[in-house]
Design a protein around this motif. Structure first.
Motif, PDB file in Angstrom:
ATOM      1  N   SER A 120     -18.811   7.029  29.117  1.00 28.67           N
ATOM      2  CA  SER A 120     -19.030   6.920  27.680  1.00 28.67           C
ATOM      3  C   SER A 120     -18.261   8.035  26.982  1.00 28.67           C
ATOM      4  O   SER A 120     -18.524   9.224  27.206  1.00 28.67           O
ATOM      5  CB  SER A 120     -20.525   7.050  27.373  1.00 28.67           C
ATOM      6  N   SER A 123     -20.561  10.251  25.063  1.00 26.84           N
ATOM      7  CA  SER A 123     -21.275  11.198  25.916  1.00 26.84           C
ATOM      8  C   SER A 123     -20.395  12.397  26.269  1.00 26.84           C
ATOM      9  O   SER A 123     -20.839  13.546  26.242  1.00 26.84           O
ATOM     10  CB  SER A 123     -21.742  10.491  27.181  1.00 26.84           C
ATOM     11  N   VAL A 124     -19.131  12.124  26.595  1.00 29.94           N
ATOM     12  CA  VAL A 124     -18.197  13.214  26.895  1.00 29.94           C
ATOM     13  C   VAL A 124     -18.027  14.099  25.670  1.00 29.94           C
ATOM     14  O   VAL A 124     -18.056  15.331  25.758  1.00 29.94           O
ATOM     15  CB  VAL A 124     -16.825  12.668  27.366  1.00 29.94           C
ATOM     16  N   GLU A 126     -20.112  14.617  23.233  1.00 35.47           N
ATOM     17  CA  GLU A 126     -21.333  15.413  23.019  1.00 35.47           C
ATOM     18  C   GLU A 126     -21.380  16.593  23.992  1.00 35.47           C
ATOM     19  O   GLU A 126     -21.714  17.713  23.603  1.00 35.47           O
ATOM     20  CB  GLU A 126     -22.576  14.533  23.170  1.00 35.47           C
ATOM     21  N   ARG A 127     -21.079  16.365  25.271  1.00 37.07           N
ATOM     22  CA  ARG A 127     -21.065  17.464  26.247  1.00 37.07           C
ATOM     23  C   ARG A 127     -20.011  18.509  25.891  1.00 37.07           C
ATOM     24  O   ARG A 127     -20.252  19.713  26.038  1.00 37.07           O
ATOM     25  CB  ARG A 127     -20.832  16.915  27.655  1.00 37.07           C
ATOM     26  N   GLN A 128     -18.871  18.069  25.390  1.00 39.75           N
ATOM     27  CA  GLN A 128     -17.831  19.012  24.985  1.00 39.75           C
ATOM     28  C   GLN A 128     -18.296  19.843  23.789  1.00 39.75           C
ATOM     29  O   GLN A 128     -18.087  21.058  23.753  1.00 39.75           O
ATOM     30  CB  GLN A 128     -16.524  18.288  24.650  1.00 39.75           C
ATOM     31  N   ARG A 129     -18.923  19.198  22.804  1.00 37.78           N
ATOM     32  CA  ARG A 129     -19.444  19.937  21.643  1.00 37.78           C
ATOM     33  C   ARG A 129     -20.464  20.987  22.084  1.00 37.78           C
ATOM     34  O   ARG A 129     -20.438  22.129  21.624  1.00 37.78           O
ATOM     35  CB  ARG A 129     -20.060  18.976  20.628  1.00 37.78           C
ATOM     36  N   GLU A 130     -21.341  20.606  23.001  1.00 33.68           N
ATOM     37  CA  GLU A 130     -22.348  21.554  23.508  1.00 33.68           C
ATOM     38  C   GLU A 130     -21.686  22.713  24.238  1.00 33.68           C
ATOM     39  O   GLU A 130     -22.078  23.877  24.056  1.00 33.68           O
ATOM     40  CB  GLU A 130     -23.323  20.835  24.434  1.00 33.68           C
ATOM     41  N   ALA A 131     -20.698  22.427  25.071  1.00 36.94           N
ATOM     42  CA  ALA A 131     -20.011  23.480  25.832  1.00 36.94           C
ATOM     43  C   ALA A 131     -19.247  24.416  24.894  1.00 36.94           C
ATOM     44  O   ALA A 131     -19.290  25.647  25.058  1.00 36.94           O
ATOM     45  CB  ALA A 131     -19.057  22.866  26.860  1.00 36.94           C
ATOM     46  N   SER A 133     -19.892  24.999  21.754  1.00 36.53           N
ATOM     47  CA  SER A 133     -20.896  25.745  20.989  1.00 36.53           C
ATOM     48  C   SER A 133     -21.491  26.870  21.828  1.00 36.53           C
ATOM     49  O   SER A 133     -21.608  28.006  21.371  1.00 36.53           O
ATOM     50  CB  SER A 133     -21.987  24.797  20.507  1.00 36.53           C
TER      51      SER A 133
END
Length: 145
Positions: A120, A123-124, A126-131, A133
Motif C-alpha cells: 500500500s 501505508s508506506v 504514513e511510515r515515512q512521515r512517522e520516521a 517526524s
C-alpha cells in the motif's frame, strides 16, 4: 517497472510516462528498453525455480543485453529516466551479482509476489512521515505534475 515489463513495454508505454520517464518514447526506444527490462526483471517474471543466470555463465550473464542496449541508445536515444529507476537497476544488479555468486536457485517470481502482496503506497507514505517526524527531519516537498 516489473509490472510494466510483465504486460510488455510496447503495449504500456503510457505507464513509463506516468512513472516519470521523460516523454517522447518512440516504439524503437520502447523496444530497446524492453531488452533491458526483460534482463533485469526476467527472474521475477519466470514462475519456476531457477538461477539468476539461467542457462548461461555468471560472467556472461547480461553482457549481450547491456551491449545491445548501450549501442541502440547511442543510435536512437537518449532516454532520461528518474533517479529512482537508476537506483533500482543498480540495486537489482548488485543483488543479482550476490545471487549469481551463491548460485542461488529459487522461484524468484513467487518470492517477489509474496513480498509485494498487500503493498500500500498510503501505508508506506504514513511510515515515512512517522520516521521523518521521529528523526526531526522535514518532509521533502511533494512533486506535482
Amino acid at each position: 517497472m516489473c509490472h510494466v515489463a510483465r504486460r510488455a513495454l510496447q503495449d504500456r508505454a503510457a505507464d513509463l510516462q506516468d512513472v516519470g520517464v521523460v516523454g517522447g518514447l518512440s516504439n524503437e526506444l520502447i523496444d530497446i528498453l524492453n531488452i533491458w527490462a526483460r534482463f533485469i526483471y526476467g527472474p521475477l517474471l519466470d514462475d519456476r525455480e531457477r538461477e539468476i543466470a539461467d542457462g548461461t555463465t555468471p560472467g556472461q550473464y547480461g553482457r549481450k543485453e547491456a551491449f545491445a542496449v548501450h549501442k541502440a541508445l547511442k543510435e536512437k536515444g537518449p532516454v532520461r529516466v528518474p533517479r529512482e529507476f537508476v537506483f533500482m537497476d543498480r540495486a537489482a544488479i548488485g543483488l543479482g551479482g550476490v545471487f549469481l555468486h551463491l548460485r542461488a536457485k529459487l522461484n524468484w517470481h513467487d518470492m517477489f509476489n509474496a513480498t509485494i502482496d498487500g503493498f500500500s503506497l498510503a501505508s508506506v507514505g504514513e511510515r515515512q512521515r512517522e520516521a521523518f517526524s521521529a528523526a526531526g527531519v522535514p518532509l521533502p516537498a511533494e512533486k506535482r505534475p
